[in-house]
Write a protein that holds these residues in place. Structure first.
Motif, PDB file in Angstrom:
ATOM      1  N   GLN B 157      -5.516  58.917  35.319  1.00  0.00           N
ATOM      2  CA  GLN B 157      -4.948  57.751  36.002  1.00  0.00           C
ATOM      3  C   GLN B 157      -4.572  57.990  37.463  1.00  0.00           C
ATOM      4  N   LEU B 158      -4.804  59.193  37.985  1.00  0.00           N
ATOM      5  CA  LEU B 158      -4.415  59.419  39.384  1.00  0.00           C
ATOM      6  C   LEU B 158      -5.402  58.716  40.315  1.00  0.00           C
ATOM      7  N   GLU B 159      -4.857  58.158  41.394  1.00  0.00           N
ATOM      8  CA  GLU B 159      -5.693  57.404  42.331  1.00  0.00           C
ATOM      9  C   GLU B 159      -5.640  58.032  43.712  1.00  0.00           C
ATOM     10  N   ALA B 160      -6.545  57.576  44.568  1.00  0.00           N
ATOM     11  CA  ALA B 160      -6.610  58.126  45.930  1.00  0.00           C
ATOM     12  C   ALA B 160      -5.249  58.018  46.622  1.00  0.00           C
ATOM     13  N   SER B 161      -4.540  56.890  46.369  1.00  0.00           N
ATOM     14  CA  SER B 161      -3.242  56.705  47.037  1.00  0.00           C
ATOM     15  C   SER B 161      -2.216  57.740  46.568  1.00  0.00           C
ATOM     16  N   ASP B 162      -2.354  58.226  45.316  1.00  0.00           N
ATOM     17  CA  ASP B 162      -1.452  59.286  44.845  1.00  0.00           C
ATOM     18  C   ASP B 162      -1.687  60.568  45.636  1.00  0.00           C
ATOM     19  N   PHE B 163      -2.970  60.961  45.736  1.00  0.00           N
ATOM     20  CA  PHE B 163      -3.279  62.216  46.431  1.00  0.00           C
ATOM     21  C   PHE B 163      -2.863  62.144  47.898  1.00  0.00           C
ATOM     22  N   ALA B 164      -2.883  60.933  48.460  1.00  0.00           N
ATOM     23  CA  ALA B 164      -2.582  60.773  49.894  1.00  0.00           C
ATOM     24  C   ALA B 164      -1.085  60.676  50.165  1.00  0.00           C
ATOM     25  N   SER B 165      -0.245  60.521  49.117  1.00  0.00           N
ATOM     26  CA  SER B 165       1.183  60.323  49.407  1.00  0.00           C
ATOM     27  C   SER B 165       1.778  61.563  50.054  1.00  0.00           C
ATOM     28  N   ALA B 186     -11.623  68.491  42.328  1.00  0.00           N
ATOM     29  CA  ALA B 186     -12.879  67.759  42.111  1.00  0.00           C
ATOM     30  C   ALA B 186     -12.790  66.975  40.798  1.00  0.00           C
ATOM     31  N   ALA B 187     -12.265  67.640  39.760  1.00  0.00           N
ATOM     32  CA  ALA B 187     -12.149  66.968  38.455  1.00  0.00           C
ATOM     33  C   ALA B 187     -11.145  65.828  38.537  1.00  0.00           C
ATOM     34  N   LEU B 188     -10.023  66.069  39.226  1.00  0.00           N
ATOM     35  CA  LEU B 188      -8.960  65.053  39.261  1.00  0.00           C
ATOM     36  C   LEU B 188      -9.385  63.836  40.075  1.00  0.00           C
ATOM     37  N   THR B 189     -10.028  64.066  41.220  1.00  0.00           N
ATOM     38  CA  THR B 189     -10.423  62.923  42.049  1.00  0.00           C
ATOM     39  C   THR B 189     -11.536  62.129  41.377  1.00  0.00           C
ATOM     40  N   ALA B 190     -12.335  62.793  40.535  1.00  0.00           N
ATOM     41  CA  ALA B 190     -13.364  62.061  39.776  1.00  0.00           C
ATOM     42  C   ALA B 190     -12.708  61.098  38.784  1.00  0.00           C
ATOM     43  N   GLY B 191     -11.463  61.395  38.403  1.00  0.00           N
ATOM     44  CA  GLY B 191     -10.703  60.446  37.576  1.00  0.00           C
ATOM     45  C   GLY B 191     -11.044  60.487  36.103  1.00  0.00           C
ATOM     46  N   ALA B 192     -11.760  61.511  35.652  1.00  0.00           N
ATOM     47  CA  ALA B 192     -12.074  61.592  34.220  1.00  0.00           C
ATOM     48  C   ALA B 192     -10.824  62.043  33.465  1.00  0.00           C
ATOM     49  N   PRO B 193     -10.535  61.415  32.296  1.00  0.00           N
ATOM     50  CA  PRO B 193      -9.370  61.848  31.516  1.00  0.00           C
ATOM     51  C   PRO B 193      -9.536  63.300  31.069  1.00  0.00           C
ATOM     52  N   LEU B 194      -8.432  64.055  31.057  1.00  0.00           N
ATOM     53  CA  LEU B 194      -8.464  65.424  30.559  1.00  0.00           C
ATOM     54  C   LEU B 194      -8.361  65.420  29.038  1.00  0.00           C
ATOM     55  N   LEU B 195      -7.829  64.335  28.484  1.00  0.00           N
ATOM     56  CA  LEU B 195      -7.629  64.197  27.042  1.00  0.00           C
ATOM     57  C   LEU B 195      -7.845  62.743  26.659  1.00  0.00           C
TER      58      LEU B 195
END
Lengths: 215, 439
Positions: B157-165, B186-195
């Protein structure tokens, strides 16, 4: 000879001491922004049971003349000054009472009202007085948002000098008050002259005395 | 579930002296490494957070538990069950803190979870795997809302705006801080669920209560039925017209501060009435500012800005209240000749807890004669992220004096052990049962 209802009502208001004048110095400022040399405190009448009783009787006759018999399913009173008068009218007519508030509180259809009614209820909205009719529009909107059928808006006193007003029914006007004051010498001639000049051009008088000059 | 009730009040305690001593030792260890001179500081995706997680990992390994770090650098401690293919019974909490915060906010849930896995290993007999999630980045104090970065990363659920805060008081971004902790960006910005949510049979988080309810009710433990969501307007601007304070009469003014005051009092009045009608709602305006470059004692204020936050367990209440606020802004704006600019509304969804898990936890508390209050959570928690992702979830609260987010948090260890009993026993009961639908 029985005096005309408006003239009799005006005399009751004058004799109850509900008419205040300021014809020199700072005028009155109504909450709507109008400057005025006269302020009529209709609310004061609730303190006088005899006068109040007669005023309501006159109002009931006027309401029937204006709207006909059995024209309403309920009576609505405007917060705050309209409520006691609406309550007495509703009681005399054995009709349900609803209170229209200045502002809504909470969610839902009746958020700006107290009471209960079904959509389509034919409603007479009652207040003590009106200057330019703007606050009545707010109460009317609240009732209409709750799907009441607002058949009429009725006040005891309509200044009827600030324009607008629209289709508001009334028992008496400022002109009736001034006529009764002159006929029965209930106001001093000097101040009465100033007020008559004001009544002839209220917008101009208000503007010249620091108030608003139009709606 | 009748099986856990048995003789009410007589069920044996789960934790022995060893687990209790370990808990005391871990709280002391965390406090020693995170004390900042006033309170506890463990920064979101900062070295203090990582150090605290390492302390937990070391203790877990010493007790023979498996550990791993996910792509968001959350720590996962695992005790495999006899049927590892079944959905797991999971717990966890966060280890970051607000600046000058308390030692128990978050850490209590992590330590109670570790105690649970250690006791479960000692007792044996589980079908399901038990997992403890030591989560990062729960607090909004460092990088702003909507936070819950660690748990949101689990569900993609993390979005570009989260990484930019940007971090408070600096221009370091969350993305940079995460990368510095070793996160797989790379995995997190792709937005694929880890679980997937189906990975979990149940999620239960223990946390100190951050309000005064348990102290007032004289109960050591709370069981949570729902978590309030919120809507935040970080900066509402009301614009009127500046004017001389002596020369301009009342009806010609467009005073921004009086308009704001009227709006806030109107909101307060709506709030009062909505409570009378049984709605769940809290409203706060925590920041109010006139512009110091132009404000003056003798100037009718032409502009004021303020924050507005409202919370409810009911998404519909949040929506209706938002509409009410917009309507009040319009009415007051028209009446006073001012304009309200509400700016963006940042929503966090309310979360409903699993009724089945609440019942199970209440039955465990009754069986162990632990007085427990069934209650909503006013504060937000990672558990809301799990619940809204579709994981059956609840929380166990532990009584705590002096509120939270300050160094004066006062949790009694006796209360903590009672809360941990309810958490641990409820999870263990789920772990031994191989059958049954997800609650």
């Amino acid at each position: 000879m029985t005096p005309a209802p408006a003239a009799e009502a005006a005399r009751i208001v004058l004799e109850a001491g509900a008419v205040y004048t300021r014809t020199s110095g700072d005028p009155f400022f109504f909450s709507s922004g109008w400057a005025s040399p006269i302020f009529i405190d209709i609310k004061r009448l609730i303190a006088f049971p005899e006068a109040r009783d007669r005023l309501i009787a006159l109002a009931l006759a006027r309401i029937e003349a204006l709207y006909g018999e059995g024209a309403f399913d309920q009576i609505a009173g405007c917060e705050l000054a309209g409520v006691p008068f609406a309550a007495i009218v509703a009681d005399r007519l054995r009709l349900p009472l609803v209170v229209a508030k200045k502002q809504s509180r909470g969610f839902g259809r009746l958020a700006q009202l107290e009471g209960a009614f079904d959509p389509g209820a034919r409603t007479l909205l009652i207040d003590d007085l009106t200057t330019d009719g703007r606050t009545k529009a707010n109460f009317r909107r609240a009732l209409e948002a709750a799907e009441a059928d607002v058949v009429g808006v009725f006040v005891l006193l309509d200044y009827r000098v600030f324009g607008a007003g629209g289709d508001i029914g009334s028992l008496m006007t400022l002109a009736d008050i001034l006529a009764a004051a002159r006929a029965h010498a209930l106001l001093e001639p000097g101040p009465l002259g100033v007020i008559e000049a004001f009544a002839a051009d209220a917008a101009g008088w208000s503007r010249r005395n620091g108030g608003i000059g139009g709606v | 579930m009748q099986s856990f009730i048995g003789e009410i009040g007589s069920a044996p305690l789960l934790f022995g002296a060893g687990e209790r001593a370990l808990a005391e030792q871990l709280f002391a260890g965390l406090k020693a490494m995170s004390f900042d001179g006033v309170g506890i500081s463990r920064e979101t995706y900062g070295p203090g957070e990582t150090q605290a997680m390492a302390l937990i990992e070391t203790a877990a390994k010493q007790h023979g538990l498996e550990t791993c770090w996910d792509a968001a650098r959350n720590l996962i401690v695992r005790l495999p069950g006899a049927a590892p293919e079944l959905p797991v019974a999971a717990t966890g909490s966060h280890v970051d803190s607000v600046p000058e915060g308390g030692n128990y906010d978050g850490a209590a849930g992590v330590i109670a979870g570790l105690m649970t896995l250690i006791a479960a290993k000692r007792l044996g007999g589980r079908q399901r795997t038990l997992e403890l999630y030591v989560l990062r980045g729960e607090e909004s104090a460092w990088y702003g809302g909507p936070c819950y970065f660690g748990s949101r990363a689990l569900f993609g659920q993390l979005e570009a705006s989260d990484f930019a805060s940007a971090r408070r008081g600096s221009d370091v971004t969350l993305g940079a801080a995460m990368a510095a902790c070793g996160a797989d960006m790379a995995a997190l910005t792709a937005g694929a669920p880890l679980l997937r949510p189906e990975h979990f049979q149940a999620w239960i988080e223990l946390h100190i209560e951050q309000g005064p309810v348990l102290v007032a009710k004289a109960k050591p433990v709370g069981i949570v039925t729902g978590i309030r969501g919120n809507v935040r307007h970080r900066r509402v601007v009301c614009r009127g017209e500046a004017a001389h304070s002596g020369a301009v009469p009342r009806w010609l003014r467009h005073d921004a501060v009086l308009a704001m005051a009227e709006l806030l009092m109107r909101i307060d009045e709506h709030w009062r009435v909505l409570l009378e009608w049984g709605e769940d709602l809290v409203v706060t305006s925590g920041i109010v500012e006139t512009n110091p470059r132009e404000h003056a004692v003798s100037r009718v204020p032409g502009e004021v800005s303020f924050a507005l936050e409202y919370r409810s367990q009911d998404a519909k209440t949040l929506q209706s209240f938002g509409a009410l606020i917009r309507s009040e802004c319009d009415q007051i704006g028209a009446k006073r000749g001012v304009a309200f600019d509400l700016g963006p509304a940042l929503p966090t969804k309310p979360a409903k807890m699993s009724e089945d898990l609440v019942e199970r936890a209440a039955a465990v508390a009754a069986a162990k004669a632990i007085p427990a209050e069934i209650m909503p959570s006013g504060a937000g928690h990672d558990t809301a992220v799990f619940a809204n992702a579709g994981v059956p979830a609840t929380m166990i609260f532990v009584r705590n004096e002096h509120g939270s987010h300050n160094p004066n948090e006062a949790m009694d260890m006796a209360d903590f052990f009672l809360g941990a009993e309810v958490l641990g026993q409820t999870l263990l009961d789920i772990a031994v049962q191989p059958e049954g639908d997800r609650p």
